[in-house]
Design an enzyme around this catalytic site. Sequence first.
Site, PDB file in Angstrom:
ATOM      1  N   HIS A 267       0.859  -1.196   0.000  1.00  0.00           N
ATOM      2  CA  HIS A 267       0.000   0.000   0.000  1.00  0.00           C
ATOM      3  C   HIS A 267       0.883   1.230   0.000  1.00  0.00           C
ATOM      4  CE1 HIS A 267      -3.239   2.768   0.984  1.00  0.00           C
ATOM      5  NE2 HIS A 267      -4.061   1.792   0.659  1.00  0.00           N
ATOM      6  N   ASP A 318      -7.865  -5.543  -0.172  1.00  0.00           N
ATOM      7  CA  ASP A 318      -8.321  -6.374  -1.290  1.00  0.00           C
ATOM      8  C   ASP A 318      -8.003  -7.850  -1.134  1.00  0.00           C
ATOM      9  OD1 ASP A 318      -7.584  -3.660  -3.512  1.00  0.00           O
ATOM     10  OD2 ASP A 318      -9.533  -4.346  -2.767  1.00  0.00           O
TER      11      ASP A 318
END
Length: 382
Positions: A267, A318
């Site tokens: 991320h 996700d």
Amino acid sequence: MSATTYPDYSPGLQGVIGGLTSVSKITVEESRLEYRGYNVHDLASKGSFEETAYLLIKGKLPTQSELDEFNAALDAERAIPSQVIDALRACAPGTHQMDMLKVGYSVLSGFDPDYNQEDPTDHEANVRKAIRITAKAATIATAAYRIANGKDPIAPKAGLKTAANFLYMLHGEEQDDYTVLVMDAALTLYAEHTYNASTFACRVCVATLSDLYSGIVTGIGTLKGPLHGGANEEAMAMLMEIGSPENAEAWLRDALATKKKIMGFGHREYKVGDGRAIYLTEVAKEIGRRKGNTNWGDIADIMEKIMREEKNIYPNVDFPAAYAFYLLGIPIELYTPIFVIARVTGWSAHAIEQLDDNRLIRPSCIYTGELGLEYSAIETRG
Ligand code: SDX
């Protein structure tokens, strides 16, 4: 990408402040996410997606009567015009679900009663539009999916909230309470995330005084990419390719050796884990236990350990969302559209915030090409 570095420039705008917002805050070192000051885990575990939608769009948590009114407004707006269905049917076979969502919202915009709003910054008109956009997201997504699979769309059922209606319109019958509960929590977790790529793109769009629907279509196109929202579908494809815990380590080490990006990991902001992933991993494991299928959670455990040890990289939202949705029987091509069903609330909140105090977003750039070249007649160019 160029290895050259420049002062006042950061590739991918990493670490660059893109603007101000009161919509949400990420506290990186604590992996904490707050929507307008409320911890997203409280909202996901104690509230409903509709409360979160109200909080994001209207700026505060609703009272019971305000929530009842909001739910009634959403209920009244879930249906979509037949012309939107016709447009979805006109899409080429094999059109990506996210591209069908762009078609749906583009056609829908012209039917919005506030379509010709005089002033693009009209706050109340934009809030009315945001409610309609939020109410219709699941209807468009399920209609697109059913049409793409040779089935007729199913109209929304009065009285069902967003998560329950999404599942009803997808399957043609209401789903069990636990499935609805998980989907509701997932929508809350996916609703908003500060200046992520699709939200920033949406703000850039409306900052030109374009309209909210154009901002939403911009967000959908941006979210489609596998480095962003498309990662949840790619992560499930990866897990299915691995197949079993026995294959996980070899598959992952080979992928890392060949410099593959592991979908659902890493991320730009979080560096010690995405708090949403921590929450959804617990949920995904619980679904696995209830369904008697811990295969995906077992593979995940092995991958997460290796990614942490080898790359100090953690799963993002996700990764657990992928196998949680799979265990719930959601078709993989609907994973990123589910992200849209949730994120239209965050996009709307940011677009309204941008338009409430607008300034065109237009950064500078550093020119790296040649200068002062002599124009030559075309016949002399060889
Ligand atoms: C979302 O921004 C948001 O808030 C987004 C989101 C939201 O709610 O809106 O949180 C939703 O988009 C989550 C992210 C979903 N995308 C993926 O899961 C795709 C896989 N992830 C990577 O592509 C990557 O982690 C990004 C794109 C998410 C972030 O990458 P950065 O910040 O641009 O970092 P980078 O690509 O420059 O990587 C830095 C290093 C590199 O190693 P070196 O080349 O320096 O040796 O870390 C490595 C990368 O190779 N790395 C990975 C990796 N992510 C980073 N290596 C393998 N697999 C990965 N997933």
